[in-house]
Design a protein around this motif. Structure first.
Motif, PDB file in Angstrom:
ATOM      1  N   PRO A 135       0.792  -1.235   0.000  1.00 45.38           N
ATOM      2  CA  PRO A 135       0.000   0.000   0.000  1.00 45.38           C
ATOM      3  C   PRO A 135       0.816   1.272   0.000  1.00 45.38           C
ATOM      4  O   PRO A 135       0.377   2.278  -0.492  1.00 45.38           O
ATOM      5  CB  PRO A 135      -0.849  -0.126   1.277  1.00 45.38           C
ATOM      6  CG  PRO A 135      -0.189  -1.164   2.094  1.00 45.38           C
ATOM      7  CD  PRO A 135       0.474  -2.093   1.141  1.00 45.38           C
ATOM      8  N   LEU A 136       2.021   1.236   0.560  1.00 44.10           N
ATOM      9  CA  LEU A 136       2.781   2.477   0.666  1.00 44.10           C
ATOM     10  C   LEU A 136       4.103   2.386  -0.078  1.00 44.10           C
ATOM     11  O   LEU A 136       5.023   3.133   0.198  1.00 44.10           O
ATOM     12  CB  LEU A 136       3.035   2.818   2.147  1.00 44.10           C
ATOM     13  CG  LEU A 136       1.777   3.010   2.976  1.00 44.10           C
ATOM     14  CD1 LEU A 136       2.153   3.300   4.423  1.00 44.10           C
ATOM     15  CD2 LEU A 136       0.941   4.144   2.436  1.00 44.10           C
TER      16      LEU A 136
ATOM     17  N   GLU B 253       4.367   3.831  10.336  1.00 45.51           N
ATOM     18  CA  GLU B 253       4.544   2.386  10.306  1.00 45.51           C
ATOM     19  C   GLU B 253       5.695   1.987   9.395  1.00 45.51           C
ATOM     20  O   GLU B 253       6.382   1.018   9.667  1.00 45.51           O
ATOM     21  CB  GLU B 253       3.253   1.705   9.816  1.00 45.51           C
ATOM     22  CG  GLU B 253       2.095   1.797  10.787  1.00 45.51           C
ATOM     23  CD  GLU B 253       0.891   1.007  10.324  1.00 45.51           C
ATOM     24  OE1 GLU B 253      -0.010   0.796  11.151  1.00 45.51           O
ATOM     25  OE2 GLU B 253       0.849   0.603   9.140  1.00 45.51           O
ATOM     26  N   ARG B 254       5.887   2.713   8.334  1.00 44.46           N
ATOM     27  CA  ARG B 254       6.918   2.368   7.362  1.00 44.46           C
ATOM     28  C   ARG B 254       8.011   3.425   7.345  1.00 44.46           C
ATOM     29  O   ARG B 254       7.751   4.619   7.539  1.00 44.46           O
ATOM     30  CB  ARG B 254       6.295   2.238   5.965  1.00 44.46           C
ATOM     31  CG  ARG B 254       5.334   1.072   5.828  1.00 44.46           C
ATOM     32  CD  ARG B 254       4.575   1.146   4.507  1.00 44.46           C
ATOM     33  NE  ARG B 254       5.491   1.219   3.376  1.00 44.46           N
ATOM     34  CZ  ARG B 254       5.974   0.132   2.748  1.00 44.46           C
ATOM     35  NH1 ARG B 254       5.643  -1.084   3.159  1.00 44.46           N
ATOM     36  NH2 ARG B 254       6.776   0.266   1.717  1.00 44.46           N
TER      37      ARG B 254
ATOM     38  N   SER C 126       7.861   5.803  15.640  1.00 48.86           N
ATOM     39  CA  SER C 126       7.361   4.599  14.971  1.00 48.86           C
ATOM     40  C   SER C 126       6.231   3.970  15.785  1.00 48.86           C
ATOM     41  O   SER C 126       6.102   4.194  16.979  1.00 48.86           O
ATOM     42  CB  SER C 126       8.495   3.587  14.782  1.00 48.86           C
ATOM     43  OG  SER C 126       8.972   3.145  16.035  1.00 48.86           O
ATOM     44  N   GLY C 127       5.386   3.188  15.083  1.00 45.29           N
ATOM     45  CA  GLY C 127       4.344   2.453  15.782  1.00 45.29           C
ATOM     46  C   GLY C 127       2.927   2.734  15.344  1.00 45.29           C
ATOM     47  O   GLY C 127       1.997   2.065  15.807  1.00 45.29           O
ATOM     48  N   GLY C 128       2.695   3.713  14.470  1.00 47.69           N
ATOM     49  CA  GLY C 128       1.352   3.980  13.975  1.00 47.69           C
ATOM     50  C   GLY C 128       0.400   4.468  15.045  1.00 47.69           C
ATOM     51  O   GLY C 128       0.798   5.106  16.039  1.00 47.69           O
ATOM     52  N   ILE C 129      -0.889   4.155  14.893  1.00 47.95           N
ATOM     53  CA  ILE C 129      -1.905   4.671  15.814  1.00 47.95           C
ATOM     54  C   ILE C 129      -1.714   4.127  17.235  1.00 47.95           C
ATOM     55  O   ILE C 129      -1.875   4.884  18.198  1.00 47.95           O
ATOM     56  CB  ILE C 129      -3.317   4.362  15.290  1.00 47.95           C
ATOM     57  CG1 ILE C 129      -3.522   4.955  13.890  1.00 47.95           C
ATOM     58  CG2 ILE C 129      -4.373   4.934  16.233  1.00 47.95           C
ATOM     59  CD1 ILE C 129      -4.894   4.725  13.308  1.00 47.95           C
ATOM     60  N   PRO C 130      -1.384   2.846  17.463  1.00 47.22           N
ATOM     61  CA  PRO C 130      -1.158   2.384  18.844  1.00 47.22           C
ATOM     62  C   PRO C 130      -0.080   3.200  19.557  1.00 47.22           C
ATOM     63  O   PRO C 130      -0.225   3.533  20.742  1.00 47.22           O
ATOM     64  CB  PRO C 130      -0.746   0.925  18.655  1.00 47.22           C
ATOM     65  CG  PRO C 130      -1.410   0.507  17.387  1.00 47.22           C
ATOM     66  CD  PRO C 130      -1.343   1.710  16.514  1.00 47.22           C
ATOM     67  N   ALA C 131       0.997   3.536  18.853  1.00 48.55           N
ATOM     68  CA  ALA C 131       2.035   4.364  19.465  1.00 48.55           C
ATOM     69  C   ALA C 131       1.518   5.763  19.770  1.00 48.55           C
ATOM     70  O   ALA C 131       1.882   6.369  20.788  1.00 48.55           O
ATOM     71  CB  ALA C 131       3.256   4.426  18.548  1.00 48.55           C
TER      72      ALA C 131
ATOM     73  N   ILE D  36      -0.749  10.497  11.473  1.00 48.10           N
ATOM     74  CA  ILE D  36      -0.666   9.078  11.843  1.00 48.10           C
ATOM     75  C   ILE D  36      -0.889   8.208  10.623  1.00 48.10           C
ATOM     76  O   ILE D  36      -1.685   8.525   9.745  1.00 48.10           O
ATOM     77  CB  ILE D  36      -1.680   8.725  12.953  1.00 48.10           C
ATOM     78  CG1 ILE D  36      -3.093   9.174  12.570  1.00 48.10           C
ATOM     79  CG2 ILE D  36      -1.271   9.347  14.270  1.00 48.10           C
ATOM     80  CD1 ILE D  36      -4.137   8.872  13.618  1.00 48.10           C
ATOM     81  N   GLU D  37      -0.166   7.083  10.609  1.00 56.51           N
ATOM     82  CA  GLU D  37      -0.223   6.162   9.483  1.00 56.51           C
ATOM     83  C   GLU D  37      -0.784   4.821   9.937  1.00 56.51           C
ATOM     84  O   GLU D  37      -0.428   4.327  11.014  1.00 56.51           O
ATOM     85  CB  GLU D  37       1.177   5.962   8.907  1.00 56.51           C
ATOM     86  CG  GLU D  37       1.236   4.958   7.776  1.00 56.51           C
ATOM     87  CD  GLU D  37       2.662   4.686   7.329  1.00 56.51           C
ATOM     88  OE1 GLU D  37       2.826   4.233   6.184  1.00 56.51           O
ATOM     89  OE2 GLU D  37       3.600   4.912   8.115  1.00 56.51           O
TER      90      GLU D  37
END
Length: 462
Positions: free
Chosen positions: A24-25, A81-82, A107-112, A128-129
């Motif tokens: 996707p990215l 995330e990437r 790093s870590g996306g939405i949880p981070a 956010i990614e």
């Protein structure tokens, strides 16, 4: 970020079409390669098409209109995330438009982001990614909203291109949802739209014209370009002559201007919209002039910040601003060139122009990585008995193809200068006039509509 649901989660189809299913990215970061627009002295038939954007459903990045201004001093937290996303934001952080913003990548996306926001104050912008499914993204956004201030802006980079997900995110208070691929400049402009100044929502396009050396005709190009934009392309334009000692705008347009740009630069704190409007001369309905002083009676020590303050005021009131810059090198000159939406370097086909022009272009390419490279104009080509560097060799050495090449036409330019006219007024069918019109079309993305003569004008040859 208000926590509100306008639609129910069960209205979301769990089987979204993932248009980036393989990776996707993968195309998130792409080198921006600018292909020079090849403009000849023939009339332009059609303007260049605007760049493709990422607006399949009427959201995301839209076509940009006008110029670019600096972002305010905001704090941006990216939760990625990437690694490609982090690299993209690093590129954005070094852009001239984000000089006052601070960017931190985690790093870590939405949880981070949820973990971070539960223990830290909210920044101005959360970027956010997430490559998760739509339902998972919505659940995590709901959790994130519990830890965010109400005024925070949130941009989500996702992999699912679906209008229903977009609507659900907007209903939850997300400011923007972007789907790759996109360029750094699209991210920067999306951020700028979220933090634009409501008192100054519009910024005109700033076009700076500078000569690679003295006597190459940069002022002539600037003046005729401003005229072509205003009178031939039909867009409101302001020409600002910043050569305070030897500017020729008043002479070239046959204008008497008791007040000049120096009056604004000497008191920039008082140069609001109303004051600048009174200082401008208007030779035509669409063209305004900010002329330079006609004498050297006063040696002016202008602070560097005064130039940007006055230019910013002018840009708020007109779609196009053409800056006629002097042949000097200083901090304010560099800042002005870097802050411009377009830069035009005027050269002659000789060695001094080649060296100085290459210095200009290399410097500006390094400081403006996400902008168009400086446009090259070769002026006074084909002077009889003068040895010249061939155009092909000149372009290869300087690293930019010429946007237009103006032939040596001393009678045309001399007649126009002595009469206080532009070359389009003197001879609209000349090669130089048509080349300037082509340059105006490239700068504006518009075409020049030919004026149809009436039967009586044709009959009497007018």
């Amino acid at each position: 970020m208000p926590h509100e649901k306008a639609l129910f989660d069960d209205e979301i189809d769990p089987d979204f079409e993932d248009v980036f299913a393989e990776d996707p990215l993968a195309d998130l970061v792409r080198p921006s390669v600018e292909t020079p627009v090849e403009v000849t002295v023939e009339p332009v038939a059609q303007a260049a098409a605007p760049p493709a954007d990422n607006d399949a459903f009427g959201y995301g990045v839209s076509e940009h209109v006008g110029g670019d201004s600096m972002l305010p001093a905001i704090s941006i937290k990216l939760f990625y995330e990437r690694d490609e996303t982090r690299q993209l934001m690093e590129t954005c952080a070094h852009d001239r438009r984000m000089g006052r913003a601070t960017v931190e990548s985690i790093s870590g996306g939405i949880p981070a982001a949820i973990a971070y926001m539960s223990q830290n104050p909210t920044p101005n912008l959360l970027l956010i990614e997430s490559s998760d499914s739509a339902s998972q993204v919505l659940r995590e956004i709901d959790q994130l909203a519990e830890h965010c201030d109400e005024n925070v802006k949130v941009m989500v980079i996702g992999s699912v291109n679906d209008i229903m997900l977009y609507r659900q995110l907007i209903a939850r208070g997300v400011s923007e949802y972007l789907v790759p691929p996109f360029e750094p400049l699209q991210i920067i402009r999306s951020i700028g739209e979220l933090f634009h100044n409501p008192d100054a929502p519009f910024v005109g396009k700033q076009i700076s014209v500078v000569g690679a050396k003295g006597g190459v005709g940069a002022s002539t190009i600037a003046h005729n370009l401003a005229w072509a934009l205003a009178e031939n392309v039909k867009v409101n334009t302001t020409l600002v002559d910043l050569d305070l000692s030897f500017g020729t705008t008043a002479l070239d347009f046959n204008q008497e201007t008791p007040q000049t740009v120096a009056d604004a630069l000497l008191a920039p704190e008082r140069a609001d919209d109303a004051v600048v409007e009174r200082l401008l001369a208007k030779p035509t309905e669409r063209l305004s002039l900010f002329t330079a002083p006609a004498t050297i009676n006063q040696i002016m020590d202008i602070p560097d910040e005064s130039y940007s303050m006055v230019i910013d005021v002018v840009r708020r009131n007109v779609p196009y601003v053409v800056l006629d810059l002097p042949h000097i090198w200083s901090a304010w000159m560099l800042d002005t060139l870097v802050a411009s939406d377009e830069v035009i370097i005027v050269c002659q086909p000789d060695l001094a122009s080649l060296r100085n022009g290459k210095n200009f272009i290399d410097q500006l390419k390094a400081k403006r990585p996400n902008d168009n490279p400086p446009r090259l104009v070769l002026n006074m080509s084909g002077v009889p008995k003068r040895p010249e560097i061939p155009v092909k060799d000149f372009a290869a050495a300087i690293g930019v193809e010429p946007e237009i090449i103006l032939p040596f036409e001393p009678e045309l330019f001399g007649t126009a200068a002595n009469n206080g006219q532009m070359i389009s007024e003197t001879d609209a069918t000349s090669k130089s006039s048509q080349a300037i019109d082509d340059l105006a079309c490239v700068m504006s993305g518009r075409t020049i509509q030919p004026v149809e003569k009436s039967f009586f004008k044709k009959l009497f040859g007018k």
